[in-house]
Design a protein around this motif. Structure first.
Motif, PDB file in Angstrom:
ATOM      1  N   GLN A   1      -7.085  -1.206 -19.192  1.00 60.08           N
ATOM      2  CA  GLN A   1      -6.163  -0.438 -18.375  1.00 60.08           C
ATOM      3  C   GLN A   1      -6.731   0.962 -18.164  1.00 60.08           C
ATOM      4  O   GLN A   1      -7.176   1.601 -19.116  1.00 60.08           O
ATOM      5  CB  GLN A   1      -4.794  -0.339 -19.074  1.00 60.08           C
ATOM      6  N   VAL A   2      -6.719   1.396 -16.936  1.00 58.87           N
ATOM      7  CA  VAL A   2      -7.233   2.718 -16.580  1.00 58.87           C
ATOM      8  C   VAL A   2      -6.109   3.509 -15.936  1.00 58.87           C
ATOM      9  O   VAL A   2      -5.448   3.033 -15.023  1.00 58.87           O
ATOM     10  CB  VAL A   2      -8.415   2.614 -15.606  1.00 58.87           C
ATOM     11  N   GLN A   3      -5.886   4.696 -16.412  1.00 62.87           N
ATOM     12  CA  GLN A   3      -4.902   5.591 -15.791  1.00 62.87           C
ATOM     13  C   GLN A   3      -5.641   6.685 -15.039  1.00 62.87           C
ATOM     14  O   GLN A   3      -6.635   7.236 -15.534  1.00 62.87           O
ATOM     15  CB  GLN A   3      -3.993   6.184 -16.858  1.00 62.87           C
ATOM     16  N   LEU A   4      -5.153   6.960 -13.851  1.00 65.16           N
ATOM     17  CA  LEU A   4      -5.761   7.954 -12.979  1.00 65.16           C
ATOM     18  C   LEU A   4      -4.738   9.030 -12.655  1.00 65.16           C
ATOM     19  O   LEU A   4      -3.573   8.726 -12.375  1.00 65.16           O
ATOM     20  CB  LEU A   4      -6.240   7.305 -11.682  1.00 65.16           C
ATOM     21  N   GLU A   5      -5.165  10.262 -12.673  1.00 63.51           N
ATOM     22  CA  GLU A   5      -4.268  11.360 -12.313  1.00 63.51           C
ATOM     23  C   GLU A   5      -4.994  12.317 -11.387  1.00 63.51           C
ATOM     24  O   GLU A   5      -6.089  12.796 -11.705  1.00 63.51           O
ATOM     25  CB  GLU A   5      -3.783  12.092 -13.557  1.00 63.51           C
ATOM     26  N   GLU A   6      -4.368  12.583 -10.253  1.00 61.30           N
ATOM     27  CA  GLU A   6      -4.939  13.476  -9.260  1.00 61.30           C
ATOM     28  C   GLU A   6      -4.425  14.902  -9.453  1.00 61.30           C
ATOM     29  O   GLU A   6      -3.277  15.112  -9.842  1.00 61.30           O
ATOM     30  CB  GLU A   6      -4.583  13.014  -7.834  1.00 61.30           C
ATOM     31  N   PHE A   7      -5.273  15.843  -9.103  1.00 66.36           N
ATOM     32  CA  PHE A   7      -4.929  17.264  -9.173  1.00 66.36           C
ATOM     33  C   PHE A   7      -5.443  17.960  -7.926  1.00 66.36           C
ATOM     34  O   PHE A   7      -6.428  17.520  -7.326  1.00 66.36           O
ATOM     35  CB  PHE A   7      -5.585  17.921 -10.401  1.00 66.36           C
ATOM     36  N   GLY A   8      -4.791  19.044  -7.550  1.00 66.99           N
ATOM     37  CA  GLY A   8      -5.369  19.924  -6.550  1.00 66.99           C
ATOM     38  C   GLY A   8      -4.728  19.936  -5.186  1.00 66.99           C
ATOM     39  O   GLY A   8      -5.162  20.684  -4.315  1.00 66.99           O
ATOM     40  N   GLY A   9      -3.712  19.113  -4.954  1.00 69.66           N
ATOM     41  CA  GLY A   9      -3.063  19.130  -3.658  1.00 69.66           C
ATOM     42  C   GLY A   9      -2.329  20.432  -3.411  1.00 69.66           C
ATOM     43  O   GLY A   9      -2.140  21.251  -4.310  1.00 69.66           O
ATOM     44  N   GLY A  10      -1.933  20.619  -2.163  1.00 75.91           N
ATOM     45  CA  GLY A  10      -1.192  21.822  -1.829  1.00 75.91           C
ATOM     46  C   GLY A  10      -1.090  22.039  -0.338  1.00 75.91           C
ATOM     47  O   GLY A  10      -1.424  21.153   0.455  1.00 75.91           O
ATOM     48  N   LEU A  11      -0.645  23.229   0.032  1.00 81.84           N
ATOM     49  CA  LEU A  11      -0.477  23.620   1.430  1.00 81.84           C
ATOM     50  C   LEU A  11      -1.597  24.576   1.814  1.00 81.84           C
ATOM     51  O   LEU A  11      -1.789  25.606   1.156  1.00 81.84           O
ATOM     52  CB  LEU A  11       0.882  24.292   1.615  1.00 81.84           C
ATOM     53  N   VAL A  12      -2.320  24.225   2.869  1.00 85.69           N
ATOM     54  CA  VAL A  12      -3.406  25.066   3.360  1.00 85.69           C
ATOM     55  C   VAL A  12      -3.289  25.171   4.872  1.00 85.69           C
ATOM     56  O   VAL A  12      -2.521  24.438   5.504  1.00 85.69           O
ATOM     57  CB  VAL A  12      -4.790  24.520   2.968  1.00 85.69           C
ATOM     58  N   GLN A  13      -4.087  26.063   5.436  1.00 88.55           N
ATOM     59  CA  GLN A  13      -4.112  26.223   6.892  1.00 88.55           C
ATOM     60  C   GLN A  13      -5.293  25.460   7.482  1.00 88.55           C
ATOM     61  O   GLN A  13      -6.296  25.195   6.802  1.00 88.55           O
ATOM     62  CB  GLN A  13      -4.209  27.700   7.253  1.00 88.55           C
ATOM     63  N   ALA A  14      -5.172  25.147   8.738  1.00 89.68           N
ATOM     64  CA  ALA A  14      -6.263  24.471   9.438  1.00 89.68           C
ATOM     65  C   ALA A  14      -7.544  25.293   9.322  1.00 89.68           C
ATOM     66  O   ALA A  14      -7.517  26.530   9.465  1.00 89.68           O
ATOM     67  CB  ALA A  14      -5.895  24.260  10.900  1.00 89.68           C
ATOM     68  N   GLY A  15      -8.629  24.604   9.045  1.00 87.66           N
ATOM     69  CA  GLY A  15      -9.920  25.258   8.871  1.00 87.66           C
ATOM     70  C   GLY A  15     -10.250  25.597   7.431  1.00 87.66           C
ATOM     71  O   GLY A  15     -11.413  25.892   7.107  1.00 87.66           O
ATOM     72  N   ASP A  16      -9.266  25.548   6.561  1.00 85.95           N
ATOM     73  CA  ASP A  16      -9.483  25.855   5.148  1.00 85.95           C
ATOM     74  C   ASP A  16     -10.172  24.693   4.444  1.00 85.95           C
ATOM     75  O   ASP A  16     -10.315  23.592   4.998  1.00 85.95           O
ATOM     76  CB  ASP A  16      -8.152  26.139   4.448  1.00 85.95           C
ATOM     77  N   SER A  17     -10.547  24.972   3.207  1.00 83.96           N
ATOM     78  CA  SER A  17     -11.111  23.955   2.322  1.00 83.96           C
ATOM     79  C   SER A  17     -10.194  23.740   1.131  1.00 83.96           C
ATOM     80  O   SER A  17      -9.440  24.641   0.748  1.00 83.96           O
ATOM     81  CB  SER A  17     -12.494  24.389   1.822  1.00 83.96           C
ATOM     82  N   LEU A  18     -10.280  22.557   0.560  1.00 86.11           N
ATOM     83  CA  LEU A  18      -9.476  22.217  -0.604  1.00 86.11           C
ATOM     84  C   LEU A  18     -10.237  21.173  -1.411  1.00 86.11           C
ATOM     85  O   LEU A  18     -10.896  20.302  -0.831  1.00 86.11           O
ATOM     86  CB  LEU A  18      -8.119  21.670  -0.175  1.00 86.11           C
ATOM     87  N   SER A  19     -10.147  21.264  -2.716  1.00 85.62           N
ATOM     88  CA  SER A  19     -10.812  20.303  -3.589  1.00 85.62           C
ATOM     89  C   SER A  19      -9.781  19.556  -4.410  1.00 85.62           C
ATOM     90  O   SER A  19      -8.917  20.168  -5.052  1.00 85.62           O
ATOM     91  CB  SER A  19     -11.789  21.034  -4.514  1.00 85.62           C
ATOM     92  N   LEU A  20      -9.851  18.244  -4.376  1.00 86.89           N
ATOM     93  CA  LEU A  20      -9.014  17.390  -5.197  1.00 86.89           C
ATOM     94  C   LEU A  20      -9.851  16.818  -6.332  1.00 86.89           C
ATOM     95  O   LEU A  20     -11.028  16.500  -6.137  1.00 86.89           O
ATOM     96  CB  LEU A  20      -8.422  16.241  -4.392  1.00 86.89           C
ATOM     97  N   SER A  21      -9.233  16.664  -7.471  1.00 86.13           N
ATOM     98  CA  SER A  21      -9.914  16.009  -8.580  1.00 86.13           C
ATOM     99  C   SER A  21      -9.056  14.867  -9.105  1.00 86.13           C
ATOM    100  O   SER A  21      -7.832  14.877  -8.965  1.00 86.13           O
ATOM    101  CB  SER A  21     -10.240  16.999  -9.694  1.00 86.13           C
TER     102      SER A  21
END
Length: 122
Positions: A1-21
């Motif tokens: 069994q593998v559990q996965l958890e995402e981090f890093g979402g949010g609200l940004v403006q067009a043209g911005d960058s964002l990193s999810l882990s």
């Protein structure tokens, strides 16, 4: 069994960058190919990209090619989705997925995270 958890979402403006882990509970993380999918309200889950077990190979969905990059750190059991030049149409819940045997664009991965919301304003 593998559990996965995402981090890093949010609200940004067009043209911005964002990193999810995505952090996995797997004891042998490099036994799993990893992928990212996304789903906007009222749509099917869309393939974003996938990375092979060792990280030597990665490929992307047409809508994100050239803007998004997937990488993995097997020592940290983590996969990263770097998103650049974000557009309002990138708004969705982003899911991390893992599978020991499958490496591809279909929703055939065995393990899934709960998802993280990314919202891109215009």
């Amino acid at each position: 069994q593998v559990q996965l958890e995402e981090f890093g979402g949010g609200l940004v403006q067009a043209g911005d960058s964002l990193s999810l882990s995505c952090v996995a509970s797997a004891r042998t993380f490099d036994n799993y190919a990893m992928a990212w999918f996304r789903q906007a309200p009222g749509t099917d889950r869309e393939f974003v990209g996938a990375i092979s077990w060792s990280g030597s190979s990665a490929y992307y969905g047409d809508s994100v090619t050239g803007r998004f990059t997937i990488s993995r750190d097997n020592a940290k059991s983590t996969v990263i989705l770097q998103m650049n030049s974000l557009k309002p149409e990138d708004t969705a819940v982003y899911y991390c997925a893992a599978d020991a045997d499958y490496f591809g664009p279909r929703v055939e991965y065995k393990y899934w995270g709960q998802g993280t919301q990314v919202t891109v304003s215009s």
